[in-house]
Design a protein around this motif. Sequence first.
Motif, short mmCIF file in Angstrom:
data_model
loop_
_atom_site.label_atom_id
_atom_site.label_comp_id
_atom_site.label_asym_id
_atom_site.label_seq_id
_atom_site.Cartn_x
_atom_site.Cartn_y
_atom_site.Cartn_z
N LEU A 8 0.84 -1.21 0.00
CA LEU A 8 0.00 0.00 0.00
C LEU A 8 0.88 1.25 0.00
N LEU A 9 1.84 1.30 0.91
CA LEU A 9 2.72 2.47 1.02
C LEU A 9 3.46 2.70 -0.30
N MET A 10 4.00 1.61 -0.87
CA MET A 10 4.75 1.76 -2.13
C MET A 10 3.84 2.24 -3.25
N ASP A 11 2.62 1.70 -3.31
CA ASP A 11 1.73 2.08 -4.41
C ASP A 11 1.15 3.47 -4.26
N VAL A 12 0.96 3.92 -3.02
CA VAL A 12 0.48 5.30 -2.83
C VAL A 12 1.54 6.28 -3.32
N PHE A 13 2.81 6.01 -2.99
CA PHE A 13 3.84 7.01 -3.26
C PHE A 13 4.64 6.76 -4.54
N LEU A 14 4.73 5.50 -4.97
CA LEU A 14 5.65 5.21 -6.09
C LEU A 14 5.02 4.49 -7.27
N GLY A 15 3.79 3.94 -7.09
CA GLY A 15 3.18 3.16 -8.18
C GLY A 15 3.11 3.95 -9.48
N VAL A 16 2.74 5.22 -9.37
CA VAL A 16 2.57 6.04 -10.57
C VAL A 16 3.91 6.26 -11.28
N VAL A 17 4.99 6.26 -10.53
CA VAL A 17 6.32 6.44 -11.14
C VAL A 17 6.68 5.20 -11.95
N VAL A 18 6.34 4.02 -11.41
CA VAL A 18 6.62 2.77 -12.12
C VAL A 18 5.78 2.73 -13.41
N ASP A 19 4.51 3.13 -13.30
CA ASP A 19 3.65 3.15 -14.50
C ASP A 19 4.25 4.09 -15.55
N ASP A 20 4.62 5.30 -15.13
CA ASP A 20 5.19 6.28 -16.07
C ASP A 20 6.48 5.76 -16.71
N ALA A 21 7.31 5.12 -15.90
CA ALA A 21 8.62 4.66 -16.40
C ALA A 21 8.45 3.59 -17.46
N ASN A 22 7.32 2.89 -17.46
CA ASN A 22 7.11 1.79 -18.40
C ASN A 22 6.18 2.14 -19.54
N TYR A 23 5.68 3.38 -19.56
CA TYR A 23 4.68 3.75 -20.56
C TYR A 23 5.32 4.48 -21.74
N THR A 24 5.00 4.04 -22.94
CA THR A 24 5.39 4.80 -24.12
C THR A 24 4.13 5.04 -24.94
N ALA A 25 3.88 6.30 -25.25
CA ALA A 25 2.68 6.65 -26.03
C ALA A 25 2.83 6.07 -27.43
N ASN A 26 1.88 5.26 -27.87
CA ASN A 26 1.95 4.72 -29.23
C ASN A 26 0.55 4.40 -29.77
N GLY A 27 -0.43 5.12 -29.28
CA GLY A 27 -1.76 5.00 -29.87
C GLY A 27 -2.67 4.02 -29.17
N GLY A 28 -2.13 3.12 -28.36
CA GLY A 28 -2.98 2.19 -27.60
C GLY A 28 -3.57 2.90 -26.39
N THR A 29 -4.53 2.23 -25.73
CA THR A 29 -5.10 2.79 -24.50
C THR A 29 -3.99 2.97 -23.47
N GLU A 30 -4.06 4.05 -22.73
CA GLU A 30 -3.02 4.34 -21.74
C GLU A 30 -3.05 3.34 -20.59
N SER A 31 -1.89 2.98 -20.13
CA SER A 31 -1.78 2.10 -18.97
C SER A 31 -2.09 2.90 -17.70
N ASN A 32 -2.25 2.21 -16.60
CA ASN A 32 -2.44 2.87 -15.32
C ASN A 32 -1.95 1.94 -14.21
N VAL A 33 -1.78 2.48 -13.01
CA VAL A 33 -1.18 1.70 -11.92
C VAL A 33 -2.01 0.44 -11.61
N GLU A 34 -1.31 -0.62 -11.28
CA GLU A 34 -2.00 -1.87 -10.89
C GLU A 34 -2.62 -1.72 -9.50
N GLY A 35 -1.94 -0.99 -8.62
CA GLY A 35 -2.43 -0.86 -7.25
C GLY A 35 -2.14 -2.11 -6.44
N PRO A 36 -2.34 -2.04 -5.13
CA PRO A 36 -1.93 -3.16 -4.26
C PRO A 36 -2.98 -4.26 -4.10
N PHE A 37 -4.13 -4.15 -4.81
CA PHE A 37 -5.23 -5.08 -4.50
C PHE A 37 -5.53 -6.10 -5.59
#
Length: 271
Positions: A57-86
């Motif tokens: 929970l702590l990691m996903d509140v503060f860092l999940g979005v950074v992991v999502d951003d670091a792995n996302y490349t815009a290429n026309g597909g639907t945008e990814s989003n954080v998995e979250g802890p659940f």
Amino acid sequence: MTTDQATQTLNPRVAEVFSDMLEAVATVIQKRSVTYEEYREVGGFLEEVAKQGELPLLMDVFLGVVVDDANYTANGGTESNVEGPFYIPDAPILQPPYALPRRGNEPGEPLVMSGTVRGLDGKPLTGAMLDMWQANGAGEYSHFHPGVPEFNMRGRFTTDSEGRFEVRTVVPAAYEIPKQGPTGRLLNALGRQFFRPAHLHVKLSHPSYQSLTTQIYFEGDAYLHSDVAGAVKDELVVALQKDDARSNGEQQALDSPSYTCSCSFVLQPQA
Ligand code: BEZ
Ligand code: FE
């Protein structure tokens, strides 16, 4: 297990990442002239986070979005989003007509979510799998909130021959990070609010396409611009339509929907 064996089992990439993290922490210790007392207090805090099972929970509140951003490349597909802890793998495979498993008195207004899954070239994808999970109308996730049955509001289902899907569920409530635990205490100390906007989670997969983990949010939600996890992306916000014909007419059978939302997903071909 000897120390040598233990070292060998650690993923080398994880060891490298950890080494960089230690370097980043060392910089903070220098910059803030952290005392021994403060250093031990941080250790005690992390120990409590782990003891209470709140590390994801702590990691996903503060860092999940950074992991999502670091792995996302815009290429026309639907945008990814954080998995979250659940997320819980191996949710039940549903049979049509699809409905997420729920109790007769499940908190939350009935919702029918429908849409399509297509490839980047617009081709409808038959047999794409949607692995969906969500909080109920009281903001509770099964497996994490006591008293909620296993795999409640979790299920896997596939698109039809025209790439379409329809699933019955309930409108989720905004999710509040538990206030009593260490993550809540930290948010409080930082002056942050505790809510995520209401959302639906979905992982999409198809043998010929790249898998996608994303979320769906609803227009007008009070927390769209103050999400505690900072994860909302405009493209993922859809209209939540009140289905007046069904919710106030004589068709008000127990299970008839009173809200609908429509989502179209676009997957990228395998690299
Ligand atoms: C969630 O999507 O449910 C979530 C994401 C980050 C932190 C906490 C919850
Ligand atoms: Fe969630």
